[in-house]
Design a protein around this motif. Structure first.
Motif, PDB file in Angstrom:
ATOM      1  N   LEU A 183      -8.268   2.894 -15.864  1.00 31.74           N
ATOM      2  CA  LEU A 183      -7.535   3.201 -14.647  1.00 31.74           C
ATOM      3  C   LEU A 183      -6.138   2.607 -14.778  1.00 31.74           C
ATOM      4  CD1 LEU A 183     -10.595   3.439 -13.637  1.00 31.74           C
ATOM      5  CD2 LEU A 183      -9.592   3.113 -11.396  1.00 31.74           C
ATOM      6  N   LEU A 184      -5.170   3.239 -14.145  1.00 35.01           N
ATOM      7  CA  LEU A 184      -3.801   2.738 -14.165  1.00 35.01           C
ATOM      8  C   LEU A 184      -3.664   1.658 -13.105  1.00 35.01           C
ATOM      9  CD1 LEU A 184      -1.922   6.148 -14.310  1.00 35.01           C
ATOM     10  CD2 LEU A 184      -2.351   4.586 -16.207  1.00 35.01           C
ATOM     11  N   LEU A 185      -3.130   0.523 -13.494  1.00 28.44           N
ATOM     12  CA  LEU A 185      -2.905  -0.574 -12.562  1.00 28.44           C
ATOM     13  C   LEU A 185      -1.413  -0.809 -12.466  1.00 28.44           C
ATOM     14  CD1 LEU A 185      -5.692  -2.959 -13.832  1.00 28.44           C
ATOM     15  CD2 LEU A 185      -5.832  -1.241 -12.031  1.00 28.44           C
ATOM     16  N   TRP A 186      -0.965  -1.120 -11.293  1.00 28.17           N
ATOM     17  CA  TRP A 186       0.456  -1.245 -11.041  1.00 28.17           C
ATOM     18  C   TRP A 186       0.733  -2.645 -10.530  1.00 28.17           C
ATOM     19  CZ3 TRP A 186       3.111   1.001  -6.197  1.00 28.17           C
ATOM     20  CH2 TRP A 186       4.491   0.982  -6.352  1.00 28.17           C
ATOM     21  N   GLY A 187       1.588  -3.361 -11.223  1.00 25.53           N
ATOM     22  CA  GLY A 187       1.926  -4.717 -10.819  1.00 25.53           C
ATOM     23  C   GLY A 187       3.407  -4.959 -10.953  1.00 25.53           C
ATOM     24  N   ARG A 188       3.809  -6.142 -10.570  1.00 24.07           N
ATOM     25  CA  ARG A 188       5.211  -6.501 -10.741  1.00 24.07           C
ATOM     26  C   ARG A 188       5.490  -6.642 -12.230  1.00 24.07           C
ATOM     27  NH1 ARG A 188       6.929 -11.371  -8.755  1.00 24.07           N
ATOM     28  NH2 ARG A 188       5.017 -12.239  -9.540  1.00 24.07           N
TER      29      ARG A 188
ATOM     30  N   ILE B  81       0.838  -1.201   0.000  1.00 27.71           N
ATOM     31  CA  ILE B  81       0.000   0.000   0.000  1.00 27.71           C
ATOM     32  C   ILE B  81       0.869   1.246   0.000  1.00 27.71           C
ATOM     33  CG2 ILE B  81      -1.680   1.321   1.349  1.00 27.71           C
ATOM     34  CD1 ILE B  81      -2.821  -1.091  -0.184  1.00 27.71           C
ATOM     35  N   VAL B  82       1.948   1.255   0.768  1.00 24.90           N
ATOM     36  CA  VAL B  82       2.838   2.418   0.790  1.00 24.90           C
ATOM     37  C   VAL B  82       3.439   2.635  -0.595  1.00 24.90           C
ATOM     38  CG1 VAL B  82       5.018   3.310   1.694  1.00 24.90           C
ATOM     39  CG2 VAL B  82       3.313   2.363   3.254  1.00 24.90           C
ATOM     40  N   TYR B  83       3.882   1.561  -1.267  1.00 26.67           N
ATOM     41  CA  TYR B  83       4.402   1.704  -2.627  1.00 26.67           C
ATOM     42  C   TYR B  83       3.331   2.240  -3.566  1.00 26.67           C
ATOM     43  CZ  TYR B  83       8.659  -0.834  -1.411  1.00 26.67           C
ATOM     44  OH  TYR B  83       9.843  -1.210  -0.855  1.00 26.67           O
ATOM     45  N   PHE B  84       2.123   1.730  -3.420  1.00 26.38           N
ATOM     46  CA  PHE B  84       1.000   2.194  -4.240  1.00 26.38           C
ATOM     47  C   PHE B  84       0.780   3.688  -4.033  1.00 26.38           C
ATOM     48  CE2 PHE B  84      -3.560   3.200  -4.182  1.00 26.38           C
ATOM     49  CZ  PHE B  84      -3.894   2.929  -5.503  1.00 26.38           C
ATOM     50  N   ILE B  85       0.790   4.127  -2.785  1.00 30.17           N
ATOM     51  CA  ILE B  85       0.531   5.534  -2.482  1.00 30.17           C
ATOM     52  C   ILE B  85       1.683   6.412  -2.955  1.00 30.17           C
ATOM     53  CG2 ILE B  85       0.087   7.194  -0.637  1.00 30.17           C
ATOM     54  CD1 ILE B  85      -2.207   5.217  -1.378  1.00 30.17           C
ATOM     55  N   LEU B  86       2.910   5.946  -2.807  1.00 27.58           N
ATOM     56  CA  LEU B  86       4.041   6.724  -3.314  1.00 27.58           C
ATOM     57  C   LEU B  86       3.933   6.898  -4.825  1.00 27.58           C
ATOM     58  CD1 LEU B  86       6.973   5.275  -1.193  1.00 27.58           C
ATOM     59  CD2 LEU B  86       5.926   7.543  -0.996  1.00 27.58           C
ATOM     60  N   PHE B  87       3.554   5.835  -5.511  1.00 22.10           N
ATOM     61  CA  PHE B  87       3.351   5.910  -6.952  1.00 22.10           C
ATOM     62  C   PHE B  87       2.221   6.882  -7.272  1.00 22.10           C
ATOM     63  CE2 PHE B  87       1.137   4.156 -10.719  1.00 22.10           C
ATOM     64  CZ  PHE B  87       2.111   4.436 -11.656  1.00 22.10           C
ATOM     65  N   LEU B  88       1.134   6.790  -6.522  1.00 24.76           N
ATOM     66  CA  LEU B  88       0.006   7.693  -6.704  1.00 24.76           C
ATOM     67  C   LEU B  88       0.429   9.139  -6.475  1.00 24.76           C
ATOM     68  CD1 LEU B  88      -3.088   8.039  -7.056  1.00 24.76           C
ATOM     69  CD2 LEU B  88      -3.253   7.787  -4.588  1.00 24.76           C
TER      70      LEU B  88
END
Length: 158
Positions: free
Chosen positions: A140-145, A9-16
């Motif tokens: 929507l932008l999706l973020w994955g490995r 979640i932190v990585y997601f929020i930093l990306f956001l």
């Protein structure tokens, strides 16, 4: 598990935050989910991860109280659902089905999902992919490995 979830979640929020620096002073992350006792706990854990990032606001709503304007006003949308026979809760799917297809307000929003099932191999992955696929339809932008992104066709942003 909570540590791994909070890290993601932190990585997601930093990306956001990176995506929204120029667009919004304080990006808002909407967490909307079908409310059950387990889903309430998971949604609050995700909200804590979002709140750990300074400069980002969070709004947590049960799916029944979420409107499309909530989605439009958010920079990131996290949808949650329990798994019922390898499907999302009907209320979650019904909410997604109310989104206008050609609305340009989805552009550059970051999407994510979370699910909870009653047992192992109850359809968690299928339900996650169904919800993610719906988000892809709305751009929507999706973020994955990186390795997994090519296999599932998810646009890699990292």
């Amino acid at each position: 598990m909570n540590r791994l979830l909070n890290t993601r979640i932190v990585y997601f929020i930093l990306f956001l935050s990176f995506l929204c620096q120029s667009a919004m002073a304080r990006p808002l992350v909407l967490i909307s989910y079908y409310s059950t006792s387990s889903m309430d706990v998971m949604a609050q854990a995700i909200a804590q991860g979002v709140q750990a990032v300074s400069g980002v606001d969070v709004k947590v709503l049960p799916i029944e109280k979420t409107t499309f304007s909530d989605v439009k006003n958010a920079a990131g949308v996290i949808l949650g659902s329990p798994v019922y026979n390898a499907n999302a809760a009907p209320q979650v799917q019904q909410f997604i089905n109310t989104w206008p297809l050609h609305d340009p307000s989805y552009k550059d929003k970051v999407g994510a999902v979370f699910v909870i099932a009653g047992e192992i191999s109850a359809g968690e992955e299928a339900t996650q992919m169904d919800l993610l696929r719906a988000m892809m339809i709305f751009n929507l932008l999706l973020w994955g490995r990186k390795p997994a992104s090519a296999f599932w066709g998810i646009r890699y942003c990292g």
